[in-house]
Design an enzyme around this catalytic site. Structure first.
Site, PDB file in Angstrom:
ATOM      1  N   SER A   1     118.442 -23.600  48.940  1.00  0.00           N
ATOM      2  CA  SER A   1     118.395 -25.237  49.368  1.00  0.00           C
ATOM      3  C   SER A   1     119.932 -25.760  49.351  1.00  0.00           C
ATOM      4  CB  SER A   1     117.692 -26.173  48.794  1.00  0.00           C
ATOM      5  OG  SER A   1     116.673 -26.425  48.698  1.00  0.00           O
TER       6      SER A   1
ATOM      7  N   THR B   1     111.676 -29.140  43.405  1.00  0.00           N
ATOM      8  CA  THR B   1     110.795 -27.914  43.480  1.00  0.00           C
ATOM      9  C   THR B   1     110.262 -28.210  42.184  1.00  0.00           C
ATOM     10  OG1 THR B   1     111.012 -25.432  44.045  1.00  0.00           O
ATOM     11  CG2 THR B   1     112.972 -26.696  41.791  1.00  0.00           C
TER      12      THR B   1
ATOM     13  N   LYS C   1     106.890 -31.221  41.446  1.00  0.00           N
ATOM     14  CA  LYS C   1     106.572 -31.636  42.279  1.00  0.00           C
ATOM     15  C   LYS C   1     105.364 -33.167  41.851  1.00  0.00           C
ATOM     16  CE  LYS C   1     107.970 -28.586  44.690  1.00  0.00           C
ATOM     17  NZ  LYS C   1     107.241 -27.062  46.157  1.00  0.00           N
TER      18      LYS C   1
ATOM     19  N   GLY D   1      99.768 -25.562  41.283  1.00  0.00           N
ATOM     20  CA  GLY D   1     100.441 -26.817  41.569  1.00  0.00           C
ATOM     21  C   GLY D   1     100.808 -27.644  42.980  1.00  0.00           C
TER      22      GLY D   1
ATOM     23  N   ASN E   1      93.037 -19.746  40.530  1.00  0.00           N
ATOM     24  CA  ASN E   1      93.702 -19.824  39.631  1.00  0.00           C
ATOM     25  C   ASN E   1      93.156 -18.927  38.217  1.00  0.00           C
ATOM     26  OD1 ASN E   1      96.194 -21.569  39.007  1.00  0.00           O
ATOM     27  ND2 ASN E   1      94.544 -22.672  38.324  1.00  0.00           N
ATOM     28  N   ARG E   2      93.804 -19.173  37.243  1.00  0.00           N
ATOM     29  CA  ARG E   2      93.585 -18.767  35.958  1.00  0.00           C
ATOM     30  C   ARG E   2      92.823 -19.501  35.323  1.00  0.00           C
ATOM     31  NH1 ARG E   2      99.311 -18.277  33.097  1.00  0.00           N
ATOM     32  NH2 ARG E   2     100.935 -20.918  32.968  1.00  0.00           N
ATOM     33  N   THR E   3      93.781 -21.354  35.986  1.00  0.00           N
ATOM     34  CA  THR E   3      92.924 -21.781  34.812  1.00  0.00           C
ATOM     35  C   THR E   3      91.284 -22.299  36.056  1.00  0.00           C
ATOM     36  OG1 THR E   3      94.692 -22.234  33.457  1.00  0.00           O
ATOM     37  CG2 THR E   3      92.435 -24.477  33.494  1.00  0.00           C
TER      38      THR E   3
ATOM     39  N   ARG F   1      91.234 -26.162  37.267  1.00  0.00           N
ATOM     40  CA  ARG F   1      91.953 -27.129  37.930  1.00  0.00           C
ATOM     41  C   ARG F   1      92.175 -26.695  39.800  1.00  0.00           C
ATOM     42  NH1 ARG F   1      98.838 -26.341  37.039  1.00  0.00           N
ATOM     43  NH2 ARG F   1      98.152 -28.571  38.422  1.00  0.00           N
TER      44      ARG F   1
ATOM     45  N   TYR G   1     110.340 -17.313  46.591  1.00  0.00           N
ATOM     46  CA  TYR G   1     111.236 -16.119  47.106  1.00  0.00           C
ATOM     47  C   TYR G   1     113.069 -15.709  46.336  1.00  0.00           C
ATOM     48  CZ  TYR G   1     114.320 -20.533  47.555  1.00  0.00           C
ATOM     49  OH  TYR G   1     115.073 -21.465  47.585  1.00  0.00           O
TER      50      TYR G   1
END
Length: 337
Positions: A16, A59, A63, A125, A145-147, A150, A203
């Site tokens: 950024s 980021t 967030k 997220g 998602n692993r959870t 969520r 990235y």
């Protein structure tokens, strides 16, 4: 000079500053965009206010926390329940979410049709929530998602389907896969096929599956595309000018070099000077201690300035010294506690 920055954890990989500072130079805007290392959104926003930032990008993984901290929130951010841009004005913080624009722009502007496509989002997220919001208008989105809880929460919010850690085989059916994860997931080679598109929000480095995916005919979209498109509206809000897209892209794609100012902020006695000297030596950059500069200039210690003239006088002197450094090519700077 107006100050802006980006906060997250980790943050040193962020492009950024390259993007925004390149854009500022292109339009001759008197501003500087910095990395703001912090342990939470609360800390980042508090420090940004104290320093006098005009704007701050947020980021991962801050967030969702930032959404709960700002004074007012735009409608899109309310829906996503995550904030990636904060604009400071008259002591108030306004939260926005431009990740939605980042996801759509990264896909559509790279020739990926969305209508009628089978789409999967990995993660739960703030970035994943923005991706689900951005893409749910084109069809039903699958969230992995692993959870599982969520994933279920996001699926209920945006009208999608939720899957836990065992949902990898589902990816074979997907036309578009959006990765919103801090680390590389164990994507089986068997689920990759020609014609798929994968957009990776992360990235910071190449992931091991990418070469295999290319060989198998998968179209990969670099996370810098998401970064570019999500940055356009904040740039225009920060500068009150049209974003110079060509200059921004050029700055984003330019090889990185360590330059500019690395500023260390923290409470008194937190180790800014000690860490700063070590960091400066390793990066072969000069080290500047703002407290020492003020003491040399005034002939008094920081403690004496606080006792005789008050904190407001010290902060004024500190600001003057920091402003004098704006033209330094590079340095590690420890600011006052």
């Amino acid at each position: 000079m107006k100050l802006f920055g980006v906060a997250g954890d980790p943050i040193l990989h962020s492009r950024s500053p390259d993007l925004f500072n390149g854009g500022f130079s292109a339009i001759s805007f008197d501003g500087r965009y910095l990395l703001l290392a912090s342990s939470s959104a609360k800390e980042a926003i508090a420090v940004a206010k104290e320093i006098g930032f005009s704007g701050l990008n947020i980021t991962s993984p801050f967030k969702e926390e930032a959404f709960r901290l700002v004074d007012e929130v735009e409608d899109v951010a309310k829906e996503v329940e995550a904030v990636n841009t904060v604009v400071f004005s008259e002591g108030r913080a306004r939260g926005l979410n431009t990740d939605v624009e980042g996801v759509r722009g990264a896909l559509l502007e790279n020739g990926v049709p969305l209508s009628g496509k089978r789409i999967a989002v990995l993660g739960a997220g703030g970035s994943a929530r923005a991706a689900c919001y951005a893409l749910s208008s084109y069809g039903r989105v699958s969230i992995l998602n692993r959870t599982l809880d969520r994933a279920v929460s996001i699926a209920e919010k945006f009208g999608g389907d939720a899957y836990g850690p065992g949902g990898w085989e589902l990816l074979r059916e997907m036309d578009i896969i959006v990765l919103c994860l801090p680390i590389e997931p164990p994507i089986p080679a068997s689920v990759l096929r020609p014609g798929q598109t994968i957009l990776n929000a992360n990235y910071s480095k190449a992931w091991t599956f990418e070469d295999r995916a290319r060989i198998q005919g998968v179209k990969l979209i670099d996370g810098r595309e998401w970064l570019f498109f999500q940055a356009l509206r904040p740039f225009e809000l920060f500068t009150s000018s049209e974003a110079p897209k060509g200059a921004l892209r050029e700055a984003l794609c330019r090889p990185r070099r360590i330059s500019g100012l690395i500023c260390l902020c923290g409470f008194m006695g937190s180790g800014k000077t000690t860490v700063g000297k070590v960091l400066a030596e390793r990066l072969n950059m000069p080290f500047v201690d703002i407290d020492e500069r003020i003491e040399r200039k005034t002939g008094r210690t920081v403690e004496e300035i606080f006792e005789r003239d008050g904190e407001h006088t010290f902060r004024r002197l500190e600001e003057e010294e920091i402003r004098r450094m704006k033209d330094m090519e590079k340095a590690v700077v420890a600011v006052g506690g």
